[in-house]
Write a protein that holds these residues in place. Structure first.
Motif, PDB file in Angstrom:
ATOM      1  N   THR A 162       0.809  -1.219   0.000  1.00 19.62           N
ATOM      2  CA  THR A 162       0.000   0.000   0.000  1.00 19.62           C
ATOM      3  C   THR A 162       0.843   1.270   0.000  1.00 19.62           C
ATOM      4  O   THR A 162       0.331   2.342  -0.339  1.00 19.62           O
ATOM      5  CB  THR A 162      -0.951   0.026   1.212  1.00 19.62           C
ATOM      6  OG1 THR A 162      -0.202  -0.112   2.418  1.00 19.62           O
ATOM      7  CG2 THR A 162      -1.975  -1.096   1.118  1.00 19.62           C
ATOM      8  N   SER A 163       2.119   1.175   0.366  1.00 14.75           N
ATOM      9  CA  SER A 163       2.983   2.369   0.358  1.00 14.75           C
ATOM     10  C   SER A 163       3.754   2.532  -0.939  1.00 14.75           C
ATOM     11  O   SER A 163       4.467   3.524  -1.126  1.00 14.75           O
ATOM     12  CB  SER A 163       3.977   2.302   1.523  1.00 14.75           C
ATOM     13  OG  SER A 163       4.869   1.206   1.373  1.00 14.75           O
ATOM     14  N   PRO A 165       4.296   3.794  -4.350  1.00  8.85           N
ATOM     15  CA  PRO A 165       3.653   4.848  -5.159  1.00  8.85           C
ATOM     16  C   PRO A 165       3.300   4.407  -6.571  1.00  8.85           C
ATOM     17  O   PRO A 165       2.484   5.042  -7.238  1.00  8.85           O
ATOM     18  CB  PRO A 165       4.703   5.961  -5.176  1.00  8.85           C
ATOM     19  CG  PRO A 165       6.002   5.261  -4.922  1.00  8.85           C
ATOM     20  CD  PRO A 165       5.678   4.119  -4.007  1.00  8.85           C
ATOM     21  N   THR A 170      -2.476   2.649  -5.286  1.00  7.89           N
ATOM     22  CA  THR A 170      -2.512   4.106  -5.455  1.00  7.89           C
ATOM     23  C   THR A 170      -3.761   4.553  -6.192  1.00  7.89           C
ATOM     24  O   THR A 170      -4.152   5.716  -6.116  1.00  7.89           O
ATOM     25  CB  THR A 170      -1.273   4.601  -6.224  1.00  7.89           C
ATOM     26  OG1 THR A 170      -1.212   3.942  -7.503  1.00  7.89           O
ATOM     27  CG2 THR A 170       0.000   4.306  -5.448  1.00  7.89           C
TER      28      THR A 170
END
Length: 255
Positions: A162-163, A165, A170
């Motif tokens: 989820t982090s 980019p 996203t």
């Protein structure tokens, strides 16, 4: 407790009257387990159990709301009285917090504007409910020669995914309720695994994938059977299987 049930492994699946939980219950029953279908609505639970029995499986329904300690304790009492032990616990019950909408439409979970009551409700079910059920069922699990606990999570729990980019998440609205609750479930899974490893109790989290269910308004790309199969694989691990893992059909999910 009857002799036939004593020989079968006994599995409790929470939230099992529909969706992935129902699929897991059906597949475990097909493998010869006695399946206890936990459902908030007793009529829906019994209907699901009857459907499993109609296909030749051994299934029983219990009223179980993971946010209601009384129903959790009553369910444990019924399992103890009828079967004397529990071999498999599948903590499947969970809520999205956004109703029947796809992740693409869950704009009510954007952190800067989220309703705190929604966040509390999601964590109450997805995290605290797992603690309540697991702790209540532990005495029964300890009576099993090969106890296994499976916590149904999501790829959305992965901080790595989820982090990213450039990753698929996203495109989705940020989540202050569902995704963090599943991340907390991952952490909880590891802590239970660490505590219970010496007792031979295997505890793992599983991401079944984007499954076509009521919870996402049937926008998922996998069938219930496909999603359930991954859960069932962890629910039927041998005694030397992994513990403290976060797994999916494709293998380990990055934390």
């Amino acid at each position: 407790m009857n002799e036939g049930s004593a020989r079968r492994e006994v599995a409790l699946v929470t939230g099992a009257n529909r969706g992935i939980g129902r699929g897991v219950a059906e597949q475990l029953a097909a493998l010869g387990m006695t399946v206890v279908i936990g459902a908030r609505d007793p009529l829906r639970g019994e209907k699901a159990a009857a459907a499993v029995r109609a296909t030749g499986g051994d299934a029983h329904a219990v009223t179980l709301d993971v946010t209601d300690r009384t129903t959790v304790q009553e369910a444990a009492k019924r399992i103890e009285e009828r079967f004397g032990r529990l071999d498999v616990l599948v903590n499947n019950a969970g809520i999205s917090g956004s109703g029947q909408v796809s992740p693409q439409d869950a704009h009510d979970q954007v952190p800067s504007s989220v309703d705190l009551d929604m966040v509390r409700a999601v964590f109450e079910t997805n995290v605290l409910g797992v603690i309540a059920v697991t702790n209540t069922m532990l005495p029964l699990l300890r009576r099993s020669p090969a106890p296994r606990v499976v916590n149904v999570s999501s790829h959305a729990a992965s901080l790595t995914l989820t982090s990213d980019p450039d990753g698929p998440f996203t495109a989705l609205p940020p989540s202050a309720a569902y995704a963090p609750s599943k991340s907390a479930l991952s952490a909880l899974t590891v802590q239970y695994a660490n505590e219970l490893r010496s007792d031979g109790i295997l505890v793992n989290a599983v991401a079944p994938g984007f499954v076509d269910t009521d919870g996402n308004n049937h926008t998922g790309i996998l069938t219930v059977d496909q999603g359930a199969a991954t859960v069932v694989r962890l629910a039927t691990l041998s005694t030397d299987g992994p513990t403290g893992g976060f797994l999916a059909a494709e293998g380990p999910v990055p934390w």
